[in-house]
Scaffold this motif. Structure first.
Motif, PDB file in Angstrom:
ATOM      1  N   VAL A  86       0.880  -1.107  -0.023  1.00  0.00           N
ATOM      2  CA  VAL A  86      -0.211   0.036  -0.156  1.00  0.00           C
ATOM      3  C   VAL A  86       0.926   1.306  -0.098  1.00  0.00           C
ATOM      4  N   MET A  87       2.023   1.284   0.934  1.00  0.00           N
ATOM      5  CA  MET A  87       2.799   2.399   0.946  1.00  0.00           C
ATOM      6  C   MET A  87       3.718   2.548  -0.582  1.00  0.00           C
ATOM      7  N   LEU A  88       4.094   1.385  -1.173  1.00  0.00           N
ATOM      8  CA  LEU A  88       4.517   1.469  -2.507  1.00  0.00           C
ATOM      9  C   LEU A  88       3.783   2.109  -3.668  1.00  0.00           C
ATOM     10  N   LEU A  89       2.520   1.470  -3.646  1.00  0.00           N
ATOM     11  CA  LEU A  89       1.546   1.900  -4.482  1.00  0.00           C
ATOM     12  C   LEU A  89       1.049   3.420  -4.080  1.00  0.00           C
ATOM     13  N   ASP A  90       1.170   3.884  -3.133  1.00  0.00           N
ATOM     14  CA  ASP A  90       0.913   5.322  -2.775  1.00  0.00           C
ATOM     15  C   ASP A  90       1.923   6.208  -3.374  1.00  0.00           C
ATOM     16  N   ARG A  91       2.920   5.877  -3.872  1.00  0.00           N
ATOM     17  CA  ARG A  91       3.828   6.931  -4.526  1.00  0.00           C
ATOM     18  C   ARG A  91       4.040   6.281  -6.062  1.00  0.00           C
ATOM     19  N   ASP A  92       3.120   5.466  -6.493  1.00  0.00           N
ATOM     20  CA  ASP A  92       3.384   4.902  -7.739  1.00  0.00           C
ATOM     21  C   ASP A  92       2.591   5.736  -8.883  1.00  0.00           C
ATOM     22  N   SER A  93       2.986   6.652  -9.639  1.00  0.00           N
ATOM     23  CA  SER A  93       2.521   7.528 -10.582  1.00  0.00           C
ATOM     24  C   SER A  93       1.441   6.845 -11.464  1.00  0.00           C
ATOM     25  N   ARG A  94       1.517   5.485 -11.601  1.00  0.00           N
ATOM     26  CA  ARG A  94       0.399   4.831 -12.330  1.00  0.00           C
ATOM     27  C   ARG A  94      -0.882   4.683 -11.665  1.00  0.00           C
ATOM     28  N   VAL A  95      -0.739   4.872 -10.318  1.00  0.00           N
ATOM     29  CA  VAL A  95      -2.073   4.783  -9.695  1.00  0.00           C
ATOM     30  C   VAL A  95      -2.696   5.828  -9.266  1.00  0.00           C
ATOM     31  N   SER A  96      -4.062   5.980  -9.745  1.00  0.00           N
ATOM     32  CA  SER A  96      -4.876   7.213  -9.263  1.00  0.00           C
ATOM     33  C   SER A  96      -5.784   6.937  -7.986  1.00  0.00           C
ATOM     34  N   ASP A  97      -5.941   5.699  -7.960  1.00  0.00           N
ATOM     35  CA  ASP A  97      -6.929   5.597  -6.729  1.00  0.00           C
ATOM     36  C   ASP A  97      -6.823   3.998  -6.008  1.00  0.00           C
ATOM     37  N   LEU A  98      -6.800   3.720  -4.746  1.00  0.00           N
ATOM     38  CA  LEU A  98      -6.599   2.482  -4.481  1.00  0.00           C
ATOM     39  C   LEU A  98      -7.584   2.206  -3.290  1.00  0.00           C
ATOM     40  N   ALA A  99      -7.972   1.050  -2.930  1.00  0.00           N
ATOM     41  CA  ALA A  99      -8.847   0.458  -1.714  1.00  0.00           C
ATOM     42  C   ALA A  99      -8.712  -0.846  -1.491  1.00  0.00           C
ATOM     43  N   ALA A 100      -8.853  -1.122  -0.057  1.00  0.00           N
ATOM     44  CA  ALA A 100      -8.586  -2.378   0.329  1.00  0.00           C
ATOM     45  C   ALA A 100      -9.764  -3.225   0.399  1.00  0.00           C
ATOM     46  N   ARG A 101      -9.730  -4.275  -0.061  1.00  0.00           N
ATOM     47  CA  ARG A 101     -10.718  -5.542  -0.240  1.00  0.00           C
ATOM     48  C   ARG A 101     -12.210  -4.938  -0.299  1.00  0.00           C
ATOM     49  N   PRO A 102     -12.425  -4.165  -1.514  1.00  0.00           N
ATOM     50  CA  PRO A 102     -13.688  -3.619  -1.526  1.00  0.00           C
ATOM     51  C   PRO A 102     -14.817  -4.591  -2.373  1.00  0.00           C
ATOM     52  N   LEU A 103     -14.277  -5.836  -2.761  1.00  0.00           N
ATOM     53  CA  LEU A 103     -15.215  -7.018  -3.608  1.00  0.00           C
ATOM     54  C   LEU A 103     -14.548  -8.243  -3.111  1.00  0.00           C
ATOM     55  N   GLU A 104     -15.751  -9.054  -3.598  1.00  0.00           N
ATOM     56  CA  GLU A 104     -15.498 -10.603  -3.255  1.00  0.00           C
ATOM     57  C   GLU A 104     -16.046 -11.166  -4.591  1.00  0.00           C
ATOM     58  N   LEU A 105     -15.359 -12.061  -5.347  1.00  0.00           N
ATOM     59  CA  LEU A 105     -15.653 -12.570  -6.650  1.00  0.00           C
ATOM     60  C   LEU A 105     -16.163 -13.925  -6.093  1.00  0.00           C
ATOM     61  N   ARG A 106     -17.141 -14.386  -6.925  1.00  0.00           N
ATOM     62  CA  ARG A 106     -17.661 -15.737  -6.657  1.00  0.00           C
ATOM     63  C   ARG A 106     -17.972 -16.528  -7.971  1.00  0.00           C
ATOM     64  N   TRP A 107     -17.651 -17.565  -8.063  1.00  0.00           N
ATOM     65  CA  TRP A 107     -17.874 -18.286  -9.283  1.00  0.00           C
ATOM     66  C   TRP A 107     -17.965 -19.850  -8.997  1.00  0.00           C
TER      67      TRP A 107
END
Length: 227
Positions: A86-107
């Motif tokens: 999370v710390m590394l992505l917070d300074r990654d110029s490619r990333v404009s937004d991030l969230a923790a575990r906002p979804l669950e996939l089911r199949w």
């Protein structure tokens, strides 16, 4: 970042059109939609964690929250490996937004219904979505490799990516940890003070007059920063 394209024979048996996604909708209710539609219609990066990370006995690091300069809000983490990324992505110029575990996939699989809630969801600057999981180990188990292949296929079907974020060079890690402490707005007073100095002495004036202006500006600056 590790390649998630392992065991494609495992993933090839999946009917991606039947994949569902669960997420926390407005008002705190849990929504359920087809992944193929929700991937482009739901702003998952703005959803709260669907499931909080539990505290585990014996772990040196308890779950916590990281203040993100990218989003201007707190991001939940559940492990040391996740906090690091999370710390590394917070300074990654490619990333404009991030969230923790906002979804669950089911199949569905021949053995029954399976589910996975990726640890992170990212929105890249070009608008593409990314799901990611963090690991402290350099190698994944066979089970993890099979799961990663399925999630990668689910993501690719809607134009997203799936990342497995692994170990980081220790020197780079220590430098980013040190720099990360200065990303909070409370450390931006130096920039504001420099702007105040330039403004105070932009015109010819007695030194004391400029100092007096800066003194007033510092009082206002301190109030703005909540000091």
């Amino acid at each position: 970042m590790q390649d998630a394209g392992w065991d494609k024979a495992q993933a090839g048996r999946l009917d991606v059109e039947s994949v569902d996604v669960l997420f926390r909708a407005a008002g705190g209710t849990t929504g359920c939609s087809r992944w193929s539609a929700a991937a482009s219609e739901v702003g998952f990066e703005h959803c709260p964690p669907l499931k909080p990370f539990p505290a585990r006995r014996g772990k040196r690091l308890a779950p916590g929250w990281w203040w993100s300069a990218t989003t201007g809000r707190l991001v939940h983490y559940g492990s040391a490996a996740m906090r690091l990324h999370v710390m590394l992505l917070d300074r990654d110029s490619r990333v404009s937004d991030l969230a923790a575990r906002p979804l669950e996939l089911r199949w569905c699989e021949p053995s029954g219904v399976r589910a996975h809630a990726p640890q992170l969801m990212l929105r890249l600057a070009d608008g593409q979505g990314v799901l990611a999981d963090c690991t402290a180990g350099a190698e994944l188990s066979q089970r993890q490799r099979s799961l990663a292949a399925v999630i990668a296929e689910i993501c690719a079907a809607v134009g997203w990516q799936y990342w497995v974020l692994g170990p980081v060079d220790p020197v780079y890690r220590r430098n980013v940890i040190w720099l990360a402490g200065y990303r909070h707005p409370r450390h931006h007073g130096g920039q504001q003070l420099a702007a105040a100095l330039l403004e105070a002495f932009s015109e010819s004036a007695p030194l004391w007059e400029g100092v007096r202006r800066i003194g007033i500006g510092c009082v206002n600056l301190t109030a703005d920063l909540g000091c």
